[in-house]
Design an enzyme around this catalytic site. Structure first.
Site, PDB file in Angstrom:
ATOM      1  N   THR A  66       7.574  23.983  -6.580  1.00  7.50           N
ATOM      2  CA  THR A  66       7.109  24.571  -5.325  1.00  7.50           C
ATOM      3  C   THR A  66       6.160  23.614  -4.605  1.00  7.50           C
ATOM      4  O   THR A  66       6.029  22.457  -4.999  1.00  7.50           O
ATOM      5  CB  THR A  66       6.487  25.978  -5.596  1.00  7.50           C
ATOM      6  N   LYS A  70       8.534  20.030  -3.300  1.00  3.25           N
ATOM      7  CA  LYS A  70       9.974  20.300  -3.169  1.00  3.25           C
ATOM      8  C   LYS A  70      10.755  19.125  -2.592  1.00  3.25           C
ATOM      9  O   LYS A  70      11.873  18.855  -2.993  1.00  3.25           O
ATOM     10  CB  LYS A  70      10.194  21.534  -2.285  1.00  3.25           C
ATOM     11  N   ASN A  91      14.157  23.046  -5.594  1.00  2.00           N
ATOM     12  CA  ASN A  91      13.197  24.042  -6.098  1.00  2.00           C
ATOM     13  C   ASN A  91      13.461  24.411  -7.554  1.00  2.00           C
ATOM     14  O   ASN A  91      12.741  25.221  -8.125  1.00  2.00           O
ATOM     15  CB  ASN A  91      13.189  25.316  -5.227  1.00  2.00           C
ATOM     16  N   ASP A 110      16.721  28.285  -3.195  1.00  4.03           N
ATOM     17  CA  ASP A 110      16.158  28.962  -2.014  1.00  4.03           C
ATOM     18  C   ASP A 110      17.248  29.253  -0.973  1.00  4.03           C
ATOM     19  O   ASP A 110      17.163  30.254  -0.248  1.00  4.03           O
ATOM     20  CB  ASP A 110      15.083  28.091  -1.347  1.00  4.03           C
ATOM     21  N   ALA A 135       8.501  23.826   9.113  1.00  2.00           N
ATOM     22  CA  ALA A 135       9.428  22.713   8.901  1.00  2.00           C
ATOM     23  C   ALA A 135       9.319  22.175   7.482  1.00  2.00           C
ATOM     24  O   ALA A 135       9.609  21.008   7.227  1.00  2.00           O
ATOM     25  CB  ALA A 135       9.136  21.601   9.916  1.00  2.00           C
ATOM     26  N   GLY A 137       9.775  23.072   3.024  1.00  2.00           N
ATOM     27  CA  GLY A 137      10.881  23.312   2.101  1.00  2.00           C
ATOM     28  C   GLY A 137      11.638  24.593   2.407  1.00  2.00           C
ATOM     29  O   GLY A 137      12.875  24.615   2.374  1.00  2.00           O
ATOM     30  N   ALA A 138      10.920  25.664   2.713  1.00  7.12           N
ATOM     31  CA  ALA A 138      11.597  26.942   2.980  1.00  7.12           C
ATOM     32  C   ALA A 138      12.414  26.854   4.273  1.00  7.12           C
ATOM     33  O   ALA A 138      13.524  27.393   4.358  1.00  7.12           O
ATOM     34  CB  ALA A 138      10.572  28.069   3.075  1.00  7.12           C
ATOM     35  N   ARG A 163       7.520  16.465  12.304  1.00  6.84           N
ATOM     36  CA  ARG A 163       8.017  17.040  11.046  1.00  6.84           C
ATOM     37  C   ARG A 163       9.236  17.934  11.328  1.00  6.84           C
ATOM     38  O   ARG A 163      10.202  17.937  10.570  1.00  6.84           O
ATOM     39  CB  ARG A 163       6.904  17.822  10.338  1.00  6.84           C
TER      40      ARG A 163
HETATM   41  P1  NAP Z   1       5.684  23.936   3.015  1.00  2.91           P
HETATM   42  O1  NAP Z   1       6.752  23.039   2.545  1.00  2.91           O
HETATM   43  O2  NAP Z   1       4.266  23.605   2.713  1.00  2.91           O
HETATM   44  O3  NAP Z   1       5.863  24.108   4.602  1.00  2.91           O
HETATM   45  C1  NAP Z   1       5.023  24.970   5.319  1.00  2.91           C
HETATM   46  C2  NAP Z   1       5.304  24.858   6.798  1.00  2.91           C
HETATM   47  O4  NAP Z   1       4.438  25.795   7.446  1.00  2.91           O
HETATM   48  C3  NAP Z   1       4.980  23.500   7.387  1.00  2.91           C
HETATM   49  O5  NAP Z   1       5.848  23.237   8.471  1.00  2.91           O
HETATM   50  C4  NAP Z   1       3.552  23.705   7.883  1.00  2.91           C
HETATM   51  O6  NAP Z   1       3.173  22.868   8.951  1.00  2.91           O
HETATM   52  C5  NAP Z   1       3.640  25.108   8.408  1.00  2.91           C
HETATM   53  N1  NAP Z   1       2.339  25.728   8.513  1.00  2.91           N
HETATM   54  C6  NAP Z   1       1.392  25.872   7.564  1.00  2.91           C
HETATM   55  N2  NAP Z   1       0.316  26.524   8.046  1.00  2.91           N
HETATM   56  C7  NAP Z   1       0.590  26.780   9.359  1.00  2.91           C
HETATM   57  C8  NAP Z   1      -0.145  27.402  10.406  1.00  2.91           C
HETATM   58  N3  NAP Z   1      -1.362  27.901  10.187  1.00  2.91           N
HETATM   59  N4  NAP Z   1       0.435  27.487  11.620  1.00  2.91           N
HETATM   60  C9  NAP Z   1       1.680  26.988  11.845  1.00  2.91           C
HETATM   61  N5  NAP Z   1       2.408  26.367  10.884  1.00  2.91           N
HETATM   62  C10 NAP Z   1       1.871  26.267   9.663  1.00  2.91           C
HETATM   63  O7  NAP Z   1       5.893  25.417   2.434  1.00  2.91           O
HETATM   64  P2  NAP Z   1       7.295  26.151   2.157  1.00  2.91           P
HETATM   65  O8  NAP Z   1       7.722  25.948   0.757  1.00  2.91           O
HETATM   66  O9  NAP Z   1       8.233  25.798   3.254  1.00  2.91           O
HETATM   67  O10 NAP Z   1       6.837  27.686   2.257  1.00  2.91           O
HETATM   68  C11 NAP Z   1       6.543  28.281   3.503  1.00  2.91           C
HETATM   69  C12 NAP Z   1       6.341  29.777   3.305  1.00  2.91           C
HETATM   70  O11 NAP Z   1       7.544  30.373   2.845  1.00  2.91           O
HETATM   71  C13 NAP Z   1       5.268  30.138   2.284  1.00  2.91           C
HETATM   72  O12 NAP Z   1       4.558  31.255   2.711  1.00  2.91           O
HETATM   73  C14 NAP Z   1       6.048  30.492   1.049  1.00  2.91           C
HETATM   74  O13 NAP Z   1       5.370  31.441   0.238  1.00  2.91           O
HETATM   75  C15 NAP Z   1       7.277  31.128   1.684  1.00  2.91           C
HETATM   76  N6  NAP Z   1       8.420  31.018   0.781  1.00  2.91           N
HETATM   77  C16 NAP Z   1       8.948  32.176   0.351  1.00  2.91           C
HETATM   78  C17 NAP Z   1      10.030  32.148  -0.497  1.00  2.91           C
HETATM   79  C18 NAP Z   1      10.600  33.431  -0.984  1.00  2.91           C
HETATM   80  O14 NAP Z   1      11.324  33.410  -1.984  1.00  2.91           O
HETATM   81  N7  NAP Z   1      10.359  34.548  -0.292  1.00  2.91           N
HETATM   82  C19 NAP Z   1      10.572  30.923  -0.935  1.00  2.91           C
HETATM   83  C20 NAP Z   1      10.000  29.747  -0.452  1.00  2.91           C
HETATM   84  C21 NAP Z   1       8.905  29.817   0.407  1.00  2.91           C
HETATM   85  P3  NAP Z   1       2.411  21.451   8.710  1.00  2.91           P
HETATM   86  O15 NAP Z   1       3.460  20.496   8.249  1.00  2.91           O
HETATM   87  O16 NAP Z   1       1.835  21.161  10.041  1.00  2.91           O
HETATM   88  O17 NAP Z   1       1.358  21.726   7.645  1.00  2.91           O
END
Ligand code: NAP
Length: 289
Positions: A66, A70, A91, A110, A135, A137-138, A163
């Site tokens: 995670t 990722k 993942n 995912d 933008a 991993g999710a 990104r």
């Molecule tokens: P990640 O790789 O860290 O990416 C997060 C993204 O959100 C990046 O584009 C980041 O922008 C942006 N972001 C963070 N804080 C922000 C804010 N305050 N305002 C606007 N954009 C913001 O994380 P991820 O793995 O993609 O996960 C993202 C979300 O999906 C998390 O909440 C995670 O728990 C959820 N998720 C859920 C599942 C599920 O099974 N339900 C699976 C995977 C993920 P920057 O690049 O500018 O930081």
């Protein structure tokens, strides 16, 4: 009981202490009376190589991966599944040991888990214009899944437009079905009004910041747009509440969590996952924290 024959899997990430995955997988192992355990493994960004070698050397059967690993994990594996290559994100690691040698294969569950959430809610992505906020991993997994499931167009919006562009290019170079742009309140409202599906793939609204939402206060949500918030804690995020107030359909992230977890479980063990048990364990674990 943990003994000399216990098989291990785990979660590599930072932070990992709030993850529901240990509760979800250990409940599944218990339900199927399997001598397996799932542990959370806090691994800092610079320690990914050491961690992947470490879990393989220690005889783990696999791991989930995670934030923040990722994307980087894809370059640490000998082979990747087609979905992991398409998303440019991994993942799930499956570790095969043959004598003194081991091979690590990267997967992306995912993508399938994301679609599981839509299917459970009876939402067909075919022909939908979609906005994805985020933008990481999710967002990559959601983009791959939606393109394959027939979404007509995807707009990726992120606070860092470069990104968003990189994510769009990684997933589908030069596709006319993807546009990348910068996230702003006005831009989001304008784009969502032209779309029938909004996916929140950021942590905005996640506990403990339950009072945050990507959708601005005081602007009515378009009631024909379905909202899919990948955040699963809390169950009813502010974004989902805003959608409900406008009469729009909303889906939370729990079905995706269970869907991706079930797919990882099957890759490691070869057994069908007890999805109801896994869902109940997530709900119970969340209630406890
Ligand atoms: P990640 O790789 O860290 O990416 C997060 C993204 O959100 C990046 O584009 C980041 O922008 C942006 N972001 C963070 N804080 C922000 C804010 N305050 N305002 C606007 N954009 C913001 O994380 P991820 O793995 O993609 O996960 C993202 C979300 O999906 C998390 O909440 C995670 O728990 C959820 N998720 C859920 C599942 C599920 O099974 N339900 C699976 C995977 C993920 P920057 O690049 O500018 O930081």
């Amino acid at each position: 009981m943990i003994n000399g024959r216990t098989q291990l899997v785990g979660l590599i990430g930072w932070p990992v202490e709030h993850s529901l995955s240990p509760a979800m997988h250990n409940a599944a192992f218990d339900a199927l009376e399997m001598n397996w355990r799932y542990v959370a493994l806090p691994v800092r960004r610079d320690d990914l190589d050491a961690a992947v070698h470490g879990v393989a050397a220690l005889g783990f059967r696999g791991c989930n991966v995670t934030v923040p690993h990722k994307t980087a994990a894809g370059s640490r594996v000998a082979r990747s599944s087609e979905e992991a290559r398409a998303a440019g994100a991994v993942n799930t690691l499956v570790i095969d040991r043959q004598g003194s040698r081991w091979n690590v294969t990267g997967h992306n569950t995912d993508c399938g888990g994301f679609l599981d959430g839509l299917v459970q809610a009876g939402v067909d992505p075919r022909g939908r214009r979609t906005v994805i906020v985020g933008a990481g991993g999710a967002a990559r997994a959601a983009t791959v899944a939606l393109l394959r499931a027939g979404a007509s167009h995807i707009t990726l919006l992120a606070r860092d437009p470069e990104r968003a562009e990189r994510t769009a290019n990684a997933v589908s170079r030069n596709s006319e079905r993807i546009t990348a742009g910068v996230l702003s309140e006005r831009g989001l409202v304008r784009t969502v009004r032209r779309c029938s599906l909004l996916v929140n793939a950021t942590p905005v609204g996640m506990w403990p910041d339950d009072d945050a939402s990507v959708w601005p206060d005081g602007v009515r949500f378009p009631n024909r747009t379905v909202v899919y918030d990948l955040v699963y804690a809390p169950r009813r995020t502010k974004l989902l509440r805003q959608a409900a107030e406008a009469g729009a359909k909303g889906l939370g992230g729990l079905d995706m969590l269970v869907g991706q977890g079930g797919r990882s479980f099957e890759l490691w063990t070869g057994c069908a996952p007890p999805l109801d048990v896994m869902r109940t364990a997530c709900e119970a674990a969340w209630g406890e924290t």
